[in-house]
Motif scaffolding. Sequence first.
Motif, PDB file in Angstrom:
ATOM      1  N   GLU A 233       1.059  -1.378  -0.286  1.00 41.65           N
ATOM      2  CA  GLU A 233       0.381   0.057  -0.097  1.00 41.65           C
ATOM      3  C   GLU A 233       0.544   1.025   0.287  1.00 41.65           C
ATOM      4  O   GLU A 233       0.898   2.044  -1.364  1.00 41.65           O
ATOM      5  CB  GLU A 233      -1.295   0.156   1.364  1.00 41.65           C
ATOM      6  CG  GLU A 233      -2.164  -0.915   0.984  1.00 41.65           C
ATOM      7  CD  GLU A 233      -3.525  -0.277   0.317  1.00 41.65           C
ATOM      8  OE1 GLU A 233      -3.149   1.288   0.185  1.00 41.65           O
ATOM      9  OE2 GLU A 233      -4.012  -1.053  -0.034  1.00 41.65           O
ATOM     10  N   THR A 234       1.723   1.531   0.771  1.00 44.16           N
ATOM     11  CA  THR A 234       2.729   2.385   1.018  1.00 44.16           C
ATOM     12  C   THR A 234       3.598   2.721   2.268  1.00 44.16           C
ATOM     13  O   THR A 234       3.753   1.534   3.068  1.00 44.16           O
ATOM     14  CB  THR A 234       1.242   3.711   1.838  1.00 44.16           C
ATOM     15  OG1 THR A 234       2.166   4.925   1.902  1.00 44.16           O
ATOM     16  CG2 THR A 234       0.627   3.099   3.177  1.00 44.16           C
ATOM     17  N   VAL A 235       4.469   3.581   2.185  1.00 43.62           N
ATOM     18  CA  VAL A 235       6.209   3.923   2.862  1.00 43.62           C
ATOM     19  C   VAL A 235       5.204   4.672   4.235  1.00 43.62           C
ATOM     20  O   VAL A 235       6.400   5.006   5.036  1.00 43.62           O
ATOM     21  CB  VAL A 235       7.104   3.845   2.100  1.00 43.62           C
ATOM     22  CG1 VAL A 235       7.128   3.267   1.471  1.00 43.62           C
ATOM     23  CG2 VAL A 235       7.061   5.176   1.360  1.00 43.62           C
ATOM     24  N   GLN A 236       3.863   5.384   3.365  1.00 46.21           N
ATOM     25  CA  GLN A 236       4.010   6.604   4.694  1.00 46.21           C
ATOM     26  C   GLN A 236       3.021   6.308   5.764  1.00 46.21           C
ATOM     27  O   GLN A 236       1.981   5.029   6.030  1.00 46.21           O
ATOM     28  CB  GLN A 236       2.376   7.606   3.537  1.00 46.21           C
ATOM     29  CG  GLN A 236       2.222   8.488   4.411  1.00 46.21           C
ATOM     30  CD  GLN A 236       1.602   9.379   4.535  1.00 46.21           C
ATOM     31  OE1 GLN A 236       0.930   9.038   3.169  1.00 46.21           O
ATOM     32  NE2 GLN A 236       0.485  10.197   5.085  1.00 46.21           N
ATOM     33  N   MET A 237       3.481   7.127   7.255  1.00 46.45           N
ATOM     34  CA  MET A 237       3.617   6.252   8.535  1.00 46.45           C
ATOM     35  C   MET A 237       2.120   6.886   8.277  1.00 46.45           C
ATOM     36  O   MET A 237       1.439   7.835   8.141  1.00 46.45           O
ATOM     37  CB  MET A 237       4.603   6.867   9.370  1.00 46.45           C
ATOM     38  CG  MET A 237       5.240   6.302   9.332  1.00 46.45           C
ATOM     39  SD  MET A 237       7.154   7.133  10.405  1.00 46.45           S
ATOM     40  CE  MET A 237       7.711   7.401   9.286  1.00 46.45           C
ATOM     41  N   LEU A 238       1.302   5.626   9.806  1.00 49.61           N
ATOM     42  CA  LEU A 238      -0.584   6.233   9.853  1.00 49.61           C
ATOM     43  C   LEU A 238      -0.343   6.414  10.925  1.00 49.61           C
ATOM     44  O   LEU A 238      -0.105   5.524  12.023  1.00 49.61           O
ATOM     45  CB  LEU A 238      -1.385   5.286   9.490  1.00 49.61           C
ATOM     46  CG  LEU A 238      -0.837   4.332   7.749  1.00 49.61           C
ATOM     47  CD1 LEU A 238      -1.286   2.485   7.478  1.00 49.61           C
ATOM     48  CD2 LEU A 238      -1.592   5.870   6.471  1.00 49.61           C
ATOM     49  N   ASN A 239      -1.518   7.491  11.547  1.00 49.85           N
ATOM     50  CA  ASN A 239      -2.289   7.800  12.762  1.00 49.85           C
ATOM     51  C   ASN A 239      -2.919   7.268  12.640  1.00 49.85           C
ATOM     52  O   ASN A 239      -3.908   6.415  12.138  1.00 49.85           O
ATOM     53  CB  ASN A 239      -1.657   9.241  12.898  1.00 49.85           C
ATOM     54  CG  ASN A 239      -2.537  10.324  11.988  1.00 49.85           C
ATOM     55  OD1 ASN A 239      -3.203   9.687  10.801  1.00 49.85           O
ATOM     56  ND2 ASN A 239      -1.536  11.561  12.187  1.00 49.85           N
ATOM     57  N   GLU A 240      -4.046   7.614  13.489  1.00 50.01           N
ATOM     58  CA  GLU A 240      -5.197   6.995  13.666  1.00 50.01           C
ATOM     59  C   GLU A 240      -6.346   7.471  12.636  1.00 50.01           C
ATOM     60  O   GLU A 240      -7.062   7.044  12.106  1.00 50.01           O
ATOM     61  CB  GLU A 240      -5.853   8.083  14.684  1.00 50.01           C
ATOM     62  CG  GLU A 240      -6.942   7.443  14.996  1.00 50.01           C
ATOM     63  CD  GLU A 240      -8.361   7.307  16.416  1.00 50.01           C
ATOM     64  OE1 GLU A 240      -9.629   7.580  16.774  1.00 50.01           O
ATOM     65  OE2 GLU A 240      -7.242   8.289  17.345  1.00 50.01           O
ATOM     66  N   GLY A 241      -6.568   8.735  12.229  1.00 51.16           N
ATOM     67  CA  GLY A 241      -6.584   9.402  11.037  1.00 51.16           C
ATOM     68  C   GLY A 241      -6.200   8.828   9.235  1.00 51.16           C
ATOM     69  O   GLY A 241      -7.442   8.527   9.126  1.00 51.16           O
ATOM     70  N   GLY A 242      -5.102   7.960   9.465  1.00 58.81           N
ATOM     71  CA  GLY A 242      -4.511   7.911   8.156  1.00 58.81           C
ATOM     72  C   GLY A 242      -5.520   6.181   8.141  1.00 58.81           C
ATOM     73  O   GLY A 242      -6.038   5.901   7.021  1.00 58.81           O
ATOM     74  N   ILE A 243      -5.442   5.628   9.335  1.00 53.98           N
ATOM     75  CA  ILE A 243      -5.607   4.241   8.860  1.00 53.98           C
ATOM     76  C   ILE A 243      -7.056   4.371   8.396  1.00 53.98           C
ATOM     77  O   ILE A 243      -7.609   3.206   7.864  1.00 53.98           O
ATOM     78  CB  ILE A 243      -5.309   3.602  10.827  1.00 53.98           C
ATOM     79  CG1 ILE A 243      -5.081   2.247  10.361  1.00 53.98           C
ATOM     80  CG2 ILE A 243      -5.748   4.151  11.440  1.00 53.98           C
ATOM     81  CD1 ILE A 243      -4.739   1.248   8.747  1.00 53.98           C
ATOM     82  N   LYS A 244      -7.832   5.386   9.529  1.00 54.15           N
ATOM     83  CA  LYS A 244      -9.438   5.309   9.483  1.00 54.15           C
ATOM     84  C   LYS A 244     -10.038   5.338   7.953  1.00 54.15           C
ATOM     85  O   LYS A 244     -10.450   5.350   7.324  1.00 54.15           O
ATOM     86  CB  LYS A 244      -9.870   6.562  10.689  1.00 54.15           C
ATOM     87  CG  LYS A 244     -10.053   5.422  11.488  1.00 54.15           C
ATOM     88  CD  LYS A 244     -10.596   6.816  12.236  1.00 54.15           C
ATOM     89  CE  LYS A 244     -11.534   6.158  14.090  1.00 54.15           C
ATOM     90  NZ  LYS A 244     -11.546   7.302  14.622  1.00 54.15           N
ATOM     91  N   LYS A 245      -8.899   6.626   7.624  1.00 48.63           N
ATOM     92  CA  LYS A 245      -9.630   6.890   5.802  1.00 48.63           C
ATOM     93  C   LYS A 245      -8.819   5.184   5.023  1.00 48.63           C
ATOM     94  O   LYS A 245      -9.579   5.060   3.745  1.00 48.63           O
ATOM     95  CB  LYS A 245      -8.213   7.470   5.691  1.00 48.63           C
ATOM     96  CG  LYS A 245      -8.305   8.308   4.284  1.00 48.63           C
ATOM     97  CD  LYS A 245      -7.378   9.756   3.799  1.00 48.63           C
ATOM     98  CE  LYS A 245      -7.967  10.438   2.376  1.00 48.63           C
ATOM     99  NZ  LYS A 245      -6.869  11.783   2.605  1.00 48.63           N
ATOM    100  N   MET A 246      -7.111   4.798   5.111  1.00 49.75           N
ATOM    101  CA  MET A 246      -6.935   3.685   4.029  1.00 49.75           C
ATOM    102  C   MET A 246      -8.189   2.676   4.764  1.00 49.75           C
ATOM    103  O   MET A 246      -8.754   2.069   3.121  1.00 49.75           O
ATOM    104  CB  MET A 246      -6.156   3.302   4.517  1.00 49.75           C
ATOM    105  CG  MET A 246      -6.125   1.891   4.452  1.00 49.75           C
ATOM    106  SD  MET A 246      -4.284   1.218   4.729  1.00 49.75           S
ATOM    107  CE  MET A 246      -2.282   2.589   3.910  1.00 49.75           C
ATOM    108  N   LEU A 247      -8.731   2.136   5.675  1.00 52.44           N
ATOM    109  CA  LEU A 247      -9.476   1.656   5.805  1.00 52.44           C
ATOM    110  C   LEU A 247     -11.231   1.307   5.658  1.00 52.44           C
ATOM    111  O   LEU A 247     -12.285   0.685   6.096  1.00 52.44           O
ATOM    112  CB  LEU A 247      -9.731   0.707   7.007  1.00 52.44           C
ATOM    113  CG  LEU A 247      -8.076   0.277   7.622  1.00 52.44           C
ATOM    114  CD1 LEU A 247      -8.219  -0.412   8.760  1.00 52.44           C
ATOM    115  CD2 LEU A 247      -7.527  -1.314   6.606  1.00 52.44           C
ATOM    116  N   GLY A 248     -12.111   2.978   5.336  1.00 48.97           N
ATOM    117  CA  GLY A 248     -12.996   3.775   5.625  1.00 48.97           C
ATOM    118  C   GLY A 248     -13.938   3.300   6.821  1.00 48.97           C
ATOM    119  O   GLY A 248     -15.046   3.109   6.564  1.00 48.97           O
ATOM    120  N   LEU A 249     -13.026   3.488   6.990  1.00 46.61           N
ATOM    121  CA  LEU A 249     -14.002   3.249   8.683  1.00 46.61           C
ATOM    122  C   LEU A 249     -13.680   4.842   9.514  1.00 46.61           C
ATOM    123  O   LEU A 249     -13.704   5.962   9.161  1.00 46.61           O
ATOM    124  CB  LEU A 249     -12.943   3.119  10.002  1.00 46.61           C
ATOM    125  CG  LEU A 249     -12.269   2.058   9.900  1.00 46.61           C
ATOM    126  CD1 LEU A 249     -10.748   1.488  10.661  1.00 46.61           C
ATOM    127  CD2 LEU A 249     -13.002   0.591  10.091  1.00 46.61           C
TER     128      LEU A 249
END
Length: 249
Positions: A233-249
């Motif tokens: 997917e990515t080398v970009q580090m994820l915070n709470e907002g980033g992981i929610k956006k990726m997973l559609g949460l």
Amino acid sequence: MDEQFVNITADNLENEHLCCAIADKKHQGGVAAKKQWLQERLAEGHVFRKLDTKGKVFIEYAPLETAWVPVYGANYLYIYCLWVSGSYKGNGYAKSLLEYCISDAKAQGKSGVCVLSSKKKKPYLTDKKFMAKFGFETVDTAAGDYELLALSFDGTKPHLSERAKKMETEEKELTIYYGMQCPFIKNSVLQVKDTCERHNVPLNLIAVDSLDKAKNVPGIFNNWAVFRDGKFETVQMLNEGGIKKMLGL
């Protein structure tokens, strides 16, 4: 300009600020982990050179043979990170830092310098356009516009591992490979883990805690790599907002 910079050594490591995460308290655990990791790397020829101020202005590089990335090649230096931020931009600091690295490589009799980048600018990767100004050229590629750039002094070229270029893993759940080379990683891992637990998302966290593991990550990796459904997917580090956006949460 050289007198404005300082190189991290075993003697000054504890007292120098690692300018990635200077004042943010939530990252101090990551800073401690970074310093421990760096302490073990310095004897291998690892260089962390920074502006002598409390700012995010630095370059970090190492001999490719001991660099924790899935890149191979003989007698090269590998640049992990070249970062000049905010008000420090436009003062020639990035140029000075990169030229120092190139001069260091030549002084050591290296074959060249290499760095991970991308055809189009991506977060957490060095800007290709900037590196091209110094003669860096694409020597290998992976899916998703990822590129290995190199400045060769003798015509030899480094390369990505064949496993990394496959950009896939056997695990089908959300899988994150992470090291402790960056002070932001520890907090990112905690936020991703907490978010996935709260939303019942299966998560596979893989600590890259050795050179061998780093050389065998199955995708592009500078210190962080995310896979989903077995695909990179990515080398970009994820915070709470980033992981929610990726997973559609």
